[in-house]
Design an enzyme around this catalytic site. Sequence first.
Site, PDB file in Angstrom:
ATOM      1  CG  ASP A  38       1.352  -7.376   0.971  1.00 49.28           C
ATOM      2  OD1 ASP A  38       0.505  -7.608   1.847  1.00 49.28           O
ATOM      3  OD2 ASP A  38       2.510  -7.017   1.235  1.00 49.28           O
TER       4      ASP A  38
ATOM      5  CB  CYS B  48       1.506  -9.029   9.244  1.00 49.22           C
ATOM      6  SG  CYS B  48       2.173  -7.835   8.058  1.00 49.22           S
ATOM      7  CB  THR B  49       1.871 -11.546   4.018  1.00 48.77           C
ATOM      8  OG1 THR B  49       1.505 -10.214   3.623  1.00 48.77           O
ATOM      9  CG2 THR B  49       0.627 -12.430   4.023  1.00 48.77           C
TER      10      THR B  49
ATOM     11  CE1 TYR C 153      -1.888   0.003   1.583  1.00 51.86           C
ATOM     12  CE2 TYR C 153      -3.454  -1.800   1.365  1.00 51.86           C
ATOM     13  CZ  TYR C 153      -2.704  -0.800   0.789  1.00 51.86           C
ATOM     14  OH  TYR C 153      -2.763  -0.590  -0.570  1.00 51.86           O
ATOM     15  N   GLY C 154      -1.646  -1.108   8.188  1.00 53.64           N
ATOM     16  CA  GLY C 154      -2.126  -1.362   9.542  1.00 53.64           C
ATOM     17  C   GLY C 154      -2.667  -0.152  10.288  1.00 53.64           C
TER      18      GLY C 154
ATOM     19  CD  GLU D 150       7.312  -2.725   2.613  1.00 46.63           C
ATOM     20  OE1 GLU D 150       7.861  -2.143   1.655  1.00 46.63           O
ATOM     21  OE2 GLU D 150       6.502  -3.670   2.460  1.00 46.63           O
TER      22      GLU D 150
ATOM     23  CB  CYS E 220      -2.559  -7.419   2.450  1.00 48.49           C
ATOM     24  SG  CYS E 220      -2.615  -6.053   3.650  1.00 48.49           S
ATOM     25  CG  ASN E 221      -2.772 -11.319   7.621  1.00 48.52           C
ATOM     26  OD1 ASN E 221      -3.387 -12.292   8.009  1.00 48.52           O
ATOM     27  ND2 ASN E 221      -1.542 -11.414   7.118  1.00 48.52           N
ATOM     28  CB  THR E 222      -4.538  -4.724   7.019  1.00 49.71           C
ATOM     29  OG1 THR E 222      -3.510  -4.912   7.997  1.00 49.71           O
ATOM     30  CG2 THR E 222      -5.403  -3.544   7.428  1.00 49.71           C
TER      31      THR E 222
END
Length: 273
Positions: free
Chosen positions: A9, A184-185, A41-42, A151, A72-74
Site C-alpha cells: 500500500d 481508498c483503503t 500516491y493519489g 497518516e 491501494c486503489n491508486t
Amino acid sequence: MKQPIGVIDSGVGGLTVARELMRQLPKETFIYLGDTKRCPYGPRSEEEVRAFTWQMVNYLLKKDIKMLVIACNTATAYTLEELQETLHIPVIGVIEPGARAAIKFSQNRRIGVIGTEGTIESEAYPNALVSIDQKIRVNSLACPPFVPMVEEGTLSGPQAEKIVAETLKPLKDMNHIDTLILGCTHYPIIKDLIQQEMGTHIQVISSGEETAREASLILAYHKALEVDEAQPQHEFYTTGDIEKFRLVANNWFDEPVRVLKFVELEHVPSSAY
C-alpha cells in the site's frame, strides 16, 4: 516453512485490507509493506505510481511470496493488469471486489465513489461497476485531505469532523446515492466519521472483506491454502516513520503490531515497468 502473502500500500491504509485478510485466512502468513515515505500516491503521476509499486513488488518477491494483494486503489488502477500479466503468482487488487460489494447492496443503482485524485481520474470504479451492470449510475468525488489526516493520526474530534464534512459536501448535496464506496483503503479507518456525515441511510462499503474472500478463493483454486496450524508470524515494513506507522497500526489491530524495520526501496530500472 510457510510461504507468505505479500500486501502493498502507499501507507497505512492497506492495513484495513490486511486485517480482513488475517481474519478470513488465519493460517496464512502476511508480509505488509507500506510506502509511507512517499504517501499519498493519489496526486502523483501514473508513471510515478507504477515505478513506486514495482519497487515494493520487487522487494516482496525476494521474500518468496505466493500471492500479491495490491491494497491501494491508486496502484490497483494503474498497475493491476500489468502485474497480473508479468508475475507468475496470483495478483489481486481492491477495485473489482469493492465494486461487486457495492452492487450487491445498492437498491437504486446509484453509487457514490470517494477516493484519491488518481483513483477518481482513472475512472476505474465506474468502469468496473458498469462492466457488471450497465444501468448503474456513479457519482465520484476526489477527497485529497483524507489520506494525510489518516497518516497523521487525525482520526476523531472536531478538526477531523470538519475536514470530513467540508470534503464530502459536494457528494452529500447530490442526495441520490444509496451506497458509497470507500475507494481508498485509508478511508475505512475514518469510516465512522464518513458514515456520520453521509447519514445512516447510506450503505458505506469498504473492499477489504470482498478482497479477502477473493484471495481465499484463488488460493483454494491453486491448492495453495496454508494447512500448517502453527501460529503465523506476520511482518510489517514501512518506508517512513516507524513510530507513526506503529501508532496507527496498533489503533487498527486488536493486538500490538511489530513493525520490523524501515525499508529503503531500491531503484527499479525503467525496463522493469
